[in-house]
Design an enzyme around this catalytic site. Sequence first.
Site, PDB file in Angstrom:
ATOM      1  N   ASP A 102      15.762  -6.642   7.917  1.00  0.00           N
ATOM      2  CA  ASP A 102      15.223  -7.464   6.831  1.00  0.00           C
ATOM      3  C   ASP A 102      14.635  -8.764   7.393  1.00  0.00           C
ATOM      4  OD1 ASP A 102      16.234  -5.575   5.106  1.00  0.00           O
ATOM      5  OD2 ASP A 102      18.079  -6.701   4.714  1.00  0.00           O
TER       6      ASP A 102
HETATM    7  N1  URA Z   1      21.496  -3.860   6.591  1.00  0.00           N
HETATM    8  C1  URA Z   1      20.915  -4.786   5.815  1.00  0.00           C
HETATM    9  O1  URA Z   1      21.328  -4.993   4.686  1.00  0.00           O
HETATM   10  N2  URA Z   1      19.892  -5.486   6.330  1.00  0.00           N
HETATM   11  C2  URA Z   1      19.408  -5.316   7.579  1.00  0.00           C
HETATM   12  O2  URA Z   1      18.470  -6.000   8.001  1.00  0.00           O
HETATM   13  C3  URA Z   1      20.042  -4.349   8.385  1.00  0.00           C
HETATM   14  C4  URA Z   1      21.072  -3.631   7.871  1.00  0.00           C
END
Ligand code: URA
Length: 231
Positions: A102
């Site tokens: 993310d």
């Molecule tokens: N899980 C998440 O919620 N975000 C990420 O970036 C990676 C794994």
Amino acid sequence: MRLDKYLAHSTGLSRKEVKRALHSKSVTVNGAMVRDASFQLQEDAEVLFNKQLVSAPKHRYLMLNKPQGYVCSHEDPNHPTVAGLLEAEIRANELNIAGRLDVDTTGLLLVTTDGQWLHKITSPNHKQAKRYLVETADAIAVQTIDLFAKGVALKGEKNLTKPAVLEIIETHMAYLTITEGKYHQVKRMLAAVGNKVEGLHRSQIGGVVLGDDLALGEFKALSPEQVALLA
Ligand code: URA
């Protein structure tokens, strides 16, 4: 591809050494000496260095320490991109990212020009373990260890999550190791137990650990052993 990149990626020479080689008139393209590092090679060009044929560059396999605020895509109107961080190394149209993070997550990203390798390491059958350092809004209840080991129901999903390992290191901080890669999985797992992720950092994928030697935004090549280990 530029001649200097072709030479660096095929021979393992550093940029400086490639420059030196070009200046010393030891590189020919289709029989003609070339000293211009930015010379654009055609696909079928024959490149010689010290009269030896230089074969086309092999695939590249890199690990990157993703900074916060960067998106794992080629283009974005609002954020800087991982492709931008790597553009000196891998062209956007050749770039494959394994296990996107993310925009607000930091840490280990694997990137490659090798689509087949990417497919192998991201296939659900492979179950590569991914380890995250998680910071939470509320204290992490000890029972969460058991809940995550058994699997929790994520909003909108039919099946429980696969067994995951939670190691609580402080009241609001833990390592979580998962083998799946569902959308926003870590955030949704914490939400499923009534908590909220405030900070997320990926420290490991399979046997590849993000070391202290790689600052945020920096990348380096995976060793051949690491490439083989993941596939
Ligand atoms: N899980 C998440 O919620 N975000 C990420 O970036 C990676 C794994």
